[in-house]
Design an enzyme around this catalytic site. Structure first.
Site, PDB file in Angstrom:
ATOM      1  CG  ASP A 203      31.755   4.072 -68.808  1.00  0.00           C
ATOM      2  OD1 ASP A 203      30.976   4.364 -67.922  1.00  0.00           O
ATOM      3  OD2 ASP A 203      31.810   2.913 -69.289  1.00  0.00           O
ATOM      4  CE1 TYR A 294      37.936   0.646 -76.377  1.00  0.00           C
ATOM      5  CE2 TYR A 294      39.563  -0.214 -74.903  1.00  0.00           C
ATOM      6  CZ  TYR A 294      39.184   0.624 -75.776  1.00  0.00           C
ATOM      7  OH  TYR A 294      40.200   1.738 -76.196  1.00  0.00           O
ATOM      8  CG  HIS A 364      31.140   7.002 -73.624  1.00  0.00           C
ATOM      9  ND1 HIS A 364      30.390   6.045 -74.195  1.00  0.00           N
ATOM     10  CD2 HIS A 364      32.094   5.980 -73.178  1.00  0.00           C
ATOM     11  CE1 HIS A 364      30.758   4.694 -74.249  1.00  0.00           C
ATOM     12  NE2 HIS A 364      31.886   4.779 -73.531  1.00  0.00           N
TER      13      HIS A 364
HETATM   14 ZN   LIG Z   1      35.728   3.603 -71.613  1.00  0.00          ZN
END
Ligand SMILES: [Zn+2]
Ligand SMILES: *[C@@H]1O[C@H](CO)[C@@H](O)[C@H](O)[C@H]1NC(C)=O
Ligand SMILES: *[C@@H]1O[C@H](CO)[C@@H](O)[C@H](O)[C@H]1NC(C)=O
Ligand SMILES: *[C@@H]1O[C@H](CO)[C@@H](O)[C@H](O)[C@H]1NC(C)=O
Length: 475
Positions: A203, A294, A364
């Protein structure tokens, strides 16, 4: 498929494992560079006694953890160098650069690749800010949502600060707010159906360090799903094209990375709409999956996403203490350590061995640290796993081809668009929209949905196509 491999032995010398898996709390990323709106929200450690979460204090940097992995990358950056505020190193050039005008051969019906040089940043909203809702584009998307006839549940937006700041909403099961209790609906994608399948996701990119991740993925012939932030796409369109042409799946992660449940309906539409649009402008196709920043989703955000053709993708959560979040994001800001992240990963593996289905993990590609822990440690360990994992994009683990990941190329007969799937699953209800009706026979239970008025009393009919109330799905 239960097993216990001695090579996965875990040596732990720390006070407790309880620090491992706190739930994603709204605004929990203290060091996030693209979250001006979150600046005043509390750190994770202040969210201790929240409904359904197992949050505890973050580990102190002095905590000693030793994790033995089945394998690491011989060229991995040493763990001692993966720290907050580390000096940044050079990024690798992209292995291949996508050629504008070329047509993807791996997606039947895909249009030729646009030229990223023609992207005009001035025709998009300010980066990393909530887009204005009075633009012609956003007004058009508001109309698009209205035209679906979907009933947007009449839920008041939450306030920044997550569960502690929203005690009543957190306790309200009918809102199905994932952040406070992990509630999901039938259309949410939370895992892969087949045991040992890993739906790989990253992400918050594209970023400077995405090319380092892509280089490793290429080397290992791995494909991933990337949930990209629209503002980052403006900055790195060529990287997005390379990801797409490299047969990775591209999906939506909003324009400016806000907590979506804190926004009005129109603001949510603006966030999803602009990220959907910039991806289409750069790739020629529109994703049909999204991940809420989130994991912050409730039935209002779900209904709007689905009405915009975007299916929510979460990450696997098997209990309040076991969400499949590596917490890699927080190495950069210093609220966790790389050792703790690897311990989280080992706990995820332990949990995976108990599942009769596959899984999705949160990682991420925004920061150097997150890419280094992925390419140096987590992915090599996963590749050496026995029994082997099948590591693939989310759409692939759902046994669908890459063409099924985009609105324009998906086979509408085998992959019903998000809205149709949600209606048939009873996750959303729709009204019959009759433009000529001016009567006052509206029902009282339709959401007012803020200024949208998607189910206004002027509608003559309100038909629940499936006869199910959204709130009936308890989790
Ligand atoms: Zn994010
Ligand atoms: C699952 O994860 C939790 C939380 O990290 C951990 O405490 C537990 O030991 C794990 N379960 C297994 C079977 O490894
Ligand atoms: C599926 O429907 C969308 C519109 O919802 C359309 O753009 C697309 O071309 C269709 N796909 C196919 C393969 O016909
Ligand atoms: C969609 O898939 C079905 C089943 O595989 C196939 O029969 C049909 O021709 C496909 N349609 C399109 C538009 O690709």
């Amino acid at each position: 498929m239960r097993f216990s491999s001695p090579s996965l032995a875990l040596v732990v010398a720390l006070p407790a494992l309880v620090a491992a898996h706190h739930e994603h709390i709204v605004g929990r990323h203290p060091g996030h560079p693209i979250e001006a709106r979150q600046a005043t929200t509390p750190s994770p450690s202040s969210s201790g006694s929240v409904v359904g979460t197992g949050t505890t204090a973050a580990p102190t940097p002095s905590t000693t953890i030793s994790v033995s992995l089945a394998s690491t990358n011989p060229t991995a950056v040493p763990l001692t160098a993966i720290v907050s505020n580390q000096p940044s190193s050079a990024t690798k050039p992209l292995d291949s650069t996508a050629v504008p005008g070329s047509t993807p051969t791996f997606i039947s019906g895909a249009p030729p690749l646009p030229n990223p040089a023609t992207l005009a940043p001035a025709s998009y909203p300010t980066l990393d800010r909530l887009p204005p809702i009075d633009s012609p584009e956003v007004q058009e998307w508001i109309q698009e949502v209205k035209n679906t006839g979907i009933v947007i549940p009449d839920l008041e937006p939450t306030v920044a600060g997550g569960c502690p700041a929203n005690a009543a909403f957190a306790a309200d099961q009918s809102r199905c707010w994932w952040t406070c209790g992990g509630c999901v609906r039938d259309t949410d994608i939370t895992d892969c159906p087949t045991a040992m399948d890993w739906g790989l996701t990253y992400d918050d990119g594209p970023s400077f360090y995405t090319s380092n991740l892509l280089s490793y993925l290429d080397e290992q012939n791995l494909k991933s799903t990337f949930f990209v932030v629209g503002s980052r796409v403006i900055s790195f369109p060529a990287i997005l094209q390379t990801q797409y042409m490299g047969q990775h799946q591209i999906a939506v992660h909003t324009w400016s990375h806000p907590s979506l449940t804190t926004l009005t309906n129109e603001e949510i539409i603006a966030e999803l709409g602009w990220s959907r649009k910039v991806i289409k402008d750069v790739l020629g196709v529109t994703p049909n999956m999204m991940r809420p920043p989130y994991g912050d989703i409730d039935d209002r955000v779900r209904a709007i996403s689905l009405a915009m053709g975007l299916i929510p993708v979460m990450w696997t959560r098997i209990s309040p203490l076991a969400t499949f979040d590596t917490d890699d994001f927080n190495i950069h800001g210093g609220s966790t350590t790389v050792e703790q992240v690897l311990l989280n990963w080992k706990n995820i593996l332990g949990n995976v061995s108990t599942l009769d289905h596959g899984f999705i993990v949160l990682e991420h590609d925004l920061f150097e640290q997150t890419v280094e822990v992925a390419t140096g440690y987590i992915l090599p360990d996963a590749l050496a796993h026995n029994p082997p994992f099948k590591i693939q994009p989310v759409v692939s683990c759902l046994n669908k081809g890459l063409s099924e990941a985009y609105i324009e190329t998906n086979n509408n007969s085998t992959n019903p668009p998000a809205l149709a799937a949600a209606i048939s699953a009873g996750v959303v209800t729709t009204t019959s929209v009759s433009p000529s009706s001016t009567g006052s026979g509206g029902t009282g239970n339709a959401g007012t949905g803020g200024a949208l008025g998607l189910a206004s009393p002027s509608l003559a009919f309100m038909i629940s196509l499936v006869g199910l109330v959204v709130g009936a799905y308890a989790v």
